[in-house]
Design an enzyme around this catalytic site. Sequence first.
Site, PDB file in Angstrom:
ATOM      1  N   HIS A  41      31.151  31.373  40.038  1.00 34.96           N
ATOM      2  CA  HIS A  41      32.528  31.842  40.221  1.00 34.96           C
ATOM      3  C   HIS A  41      33.491  31.311  39.176  1.00 34.96           C
ATOM      4  O   HIS A  41      34.609  31.796  39.055  1.00 34.96           O
ATOM      5  CB  HIS A  41      33.019  31.476  41.628  1.00 34.96           C
ATOM      6  CG  HIS A  41      32.337  32.257  42.704  1.00 34.96           C
ATOM      7  ND1 HIS A  41      32.884  33.407  43.239  1.00 34.96           N
ATOM      8  CD2 HIS A  41      31.129  32.106  43.305  1.00 34.96           C
ATOM      9  CE1 HIS A  41      32.050  33.899  44.145  1.00 34.96           C
ATOM     10  NE2 HIS A  41      30.983  33.130  44.203  1.00 34.96           N
ATOM     11  N   ASP A  60      40.499  30.486  33.828  1.00 38.12           N
ATOM     12  CA  ASP A  60      40.219  30.887  35.210  1.00 38.12           C
ATOM     13  C   ASP A  60      39.012  31.817  35.202  1.00 38.12           C
ATOM     14  O   ASP A  60      38.970  32.762  34.400  1.00 38.12           O
ATOM     15  CB  ASP A  60      41.439  31.641  35.779  1.00 38.12           C
ATOM     16  CG  ASP A  60      41.626  31.414  37.270  1.00 38.12           C
ATOM     17  OD1 ASP A  60      40.634  31.140  37.962  1.00 38.12           O
ATOM     18  OD2 ASP A  60      42.775  31.521  37.733  1.00 38.12           O
TER      19      ASP A  60
HETATM   20  C1  GDG Z   1      37.615  30.536  42.270  1.00 36.64           C
HETATM   21  C2  GDG Z   1      37.782  30.678  40.754  1.00 36.64           C
HETATM   22  C3  GDG Z   1      37.680  33.156  40.995  1.00 36.64           C
HETATM   23  C4  GDG Z   1      46.148  31.289  47.635  1.00 36.64           C
HETATM   24  N1  GDG Z   1      47.252  30.782  48.173  1.00 36.64           N
HETATM   25  C5  GDG Z   1      47.324  31.244  49.439  1.00 36.64           C
HETATM   26  C6  GDG Z   1      46.232  32.059  49.658  1.00 36.64           C
HETATM   27  N2  GDG Z   1      45.516  32.067  48.533  1.00 36.64           N
HETATM   28  C7  GDG Z   1      44.275  32.820  48.320  1.00 36.64           C
HETATM   29  C8  GDG Z   1      44.536  33.982  47.405  1.00 36.64           C
HETATM   30  C9  GDG Z   1      43.171  34.222  46.778  1.00 36.64           C
HETATM   31  C10 GDG Z   1      42.544  32.838  46.781  1.00 36.64           C
HETATM   32  O1  GDG Z   1      43.308  32.016  47.653  1.00 36.64           O
HETATM   33  C11 GDG Z   1      42.557  32.202  45.395  1.00 36.64           C
HETATM   34  O2  GDG Z   1      41.571  32.815  44.617  1.00 36.64           O
HETATM   35  P1  GDG Z   1      41.606  32.733  43.013  1.00 36.64           P
HETATM   36  O3  GDG Z   1      40.575  33.675  42.509  1.00 36.64           O
HETATM   37  O4  GDG Z   1      42.961  33.068  42.533  1.00 36.64           O
HETATM   38  O5  GDG Z   1      41.318  31.213  42.616  1.00 36.64           O
HETATM   39  P2  GDG Z   1      40.281  30.006  43.035  1.00 36.64           P
HETATM   40  O6  GDG Z   1      40.595  29.497  44.381  1.00 36.64           O
HETATM   41  O7  GDG Z   1      40.397  29.013  41.933  1.00 36.64           O
HETATM   42  O8  GDG Z   1      38.809  30.678  43.045  1.00 36.64           O
HETATM   43  C12 GDG Z   1      38.477  31.994  40.421  1.00 36.64           C
HETATM   44  C13 GDG Z   1      37.347  32.937  42.464  1.00 36.64           C
HETATM   45  O9  GDG Z   1      36.748  31.656  42.680  1.00 36.64           O
HETATM   46  C14 GDG Z   1      36.394  34.002  42.981  1.00 36.64           C
HETATM   47  O10 GDG Z   1      35.206  34.059  42.220  1.00 36.64           O
HETATM   48  O11 GDG Z   1      38.457  34.339  40.866  1.00 36.64           O
HETATM   49  O12 GDG Z   1      38.595  32.143  39.015  1.00 36.64           O
HETATM   50  O13 GDG Z   1      38.529  29.574  40.219  1.00 36.64           O
HETATM   51  O14 GDG Z   1      42.402  35.066  47.563  1.00 36.64           O
HETATM   52  O15 GDG Z   1      45.020  35.035  48.165  1.00 36.64           O
HETATM   53  N3  GDG Z   1      46.047  32.710  50.837  1.00 36.64           N
HETATM   54  C15 GDG Z   1      46.963  32.516  51.812  1.00 36.64           C
HETATM   55  N4  GDG Z   1      48.033  31.687  51.663  1.00 36.64           N
HETATM   56  C16 GDG Z   1      48.253  31.035  50.512  1.00 36.64           C
HETATM   57  O16 GDG Z   1      49.226  30.273  50.410  1.00 36.64           O
HETATM   58  N5  GDG Z   1      46.814  33.170  52.985  1.00 36.64           N
END
Ligand code: GDG
Length: 463
Positions: free
Chosen positions: A166, A372
């Site tokens: 990921h 990222d």
């Molecule tokens: C890793 C990789 C890759 C965030 N704040 C809140 C909240 N979120 C949810 C978002 C989103 C998730 O968390 C974050 O996903 P990301 O992809 O942006 O980032 P990572 O956590 O670093 O994930 C990344 C991912 O794995 C998948 O392969 O894309 O690059 O680093 O879904 O919505 N949800 C709620 N409240 C919040 O305050 N409900």
Amino acid sequence: MAGRLLIVSNRLPVTVAERDGGVVVVRSSGGLATGLRAPHERSGGLWLGWPGDLTSLSSEASSLVEERLGELGAIPVQLGRSEQQVFYDNISNSVLWPICHDRLDHLPLRVTGWDVYETVNARFADLVVEHYEPGDTIWVHDYQLFRLPALLRERLPDARIGFFLHVPFPNPEIFFTLPVRRRLVEGMLGADLIGFHTARYRGHFAATLRRLFRIERDADWAIDWRGRRVSIGVFPMGVDAAGIAERASAPAVSAEQLAVSTGNPRLLLGIDRLDYSKGIPRRLLAFEQLIRSRAEWREKLRLIQVAVPSRGTTRAYGKFRREVDALVGRINGDLGTPSWTPVQYLYASVPDHTLLALYRAADVMLVTPVRDGMNLVAKEFVASRVDEDGVLVLSEFAGAAEELRDAVLVNPYDVDSVADCIHEALVMPDPERRRRMRALRAQVMEHDVHAWAEGFLGALAAV
Ligand code: GDG
């Protein structure tokens, strides 16, 4: 896929919480959990992973939790506190995460604990082997479990095993700083199919194979490895776009959106886990530069930055939090007026409906990580914009930038240029804004998380 799907990830997609004197197990709604729910349930499969620290639960509560997990098809991996600390904090978060995000400056001077990383991966292997039945497909997730595919292959030579990373796979120059570089790659090569978010990460992995083992991949992106074929694929992860669009259209979300935007200046939005890879400090500086260089935005623009608490037990994250706190305070202190707080900073996780309301209220969404793997927030923002409006400013160092070409792409290290791009996004003419958002939506709706899961599992079934 004929047999069951066994999913293995560091964390189970559940939260165990104490409520009214008892315990409840809540299914989490994260991207991976949503994307894999259908194939998981259809196949009557299992999900194996760590359920969180349950050591403080009474034995009565523990058996209740186990029972509830069983109903959800979740099998908990038991890890002791110190084991968890070394495996998760000291190795996974403090060494593998910075290496995968090109941050050699974040490495501790001396690293110990690789033996525990191996032991914990072996513990996962024991549990998978215990539950495996011939015909099952095993799908291992992410950098905490680099060693697991090979440990499984030793004991289940005929199993169908997939591995998905990921986070980015770094350039070999960076990856080679790891003393255990060879063992980690050998670990991944226990799989039949290794998946990455982008062609760039796959290229880095192929270059690493060449340098470590003098192996060249063939025209189908496969290699011969110890008498087996290992395929290497690109599977950009998406979001549950239709589900998000539907939930974002709910009347309650619209009402909350209005409450955020009514009577207020124009809105920039950032939503990230509080992590140094997400580019928050430079984003704040770009916002400050914009306000200082273009007086017309004074009191007419604000930035809501949600920073979700993350990895609080890992030392680097505490220090980083204090830096961001100080920067927000300095900017608000320097620029604010009695009637205007330029940066509204929330160090909290917001509920799903508030997240959607914020996405819908934003004029410009700022997704500016310095590195990222993919970034799902960018795609969720696009999916939620059923009004076909709003502008996405996106870092070229997010995996998502390879697909979302109609975003305003920026180099997050170039703070002045990011400031200019935010200005351009704010004054972008209506037709262009809508044209871009429509193109982004077509991309995000078609390549959703369900297509991602089916794509990976289809390729795994075919190898
Ligand atoms: C890793 C990789 C890759 C965030 N704040 C809140 C909240 N979120 C949810 C978002 C989103 C998730 O968390 C974050 O996903 P990301 O992809 O942006 O980032 P990572 O956590 O670093 O994930 C990344 C991912 O794995 C998948 O392969 O894309 O690059 O680093 O879904 O919505 N949800 C709620 N409240 C919040 O305050 N409900």
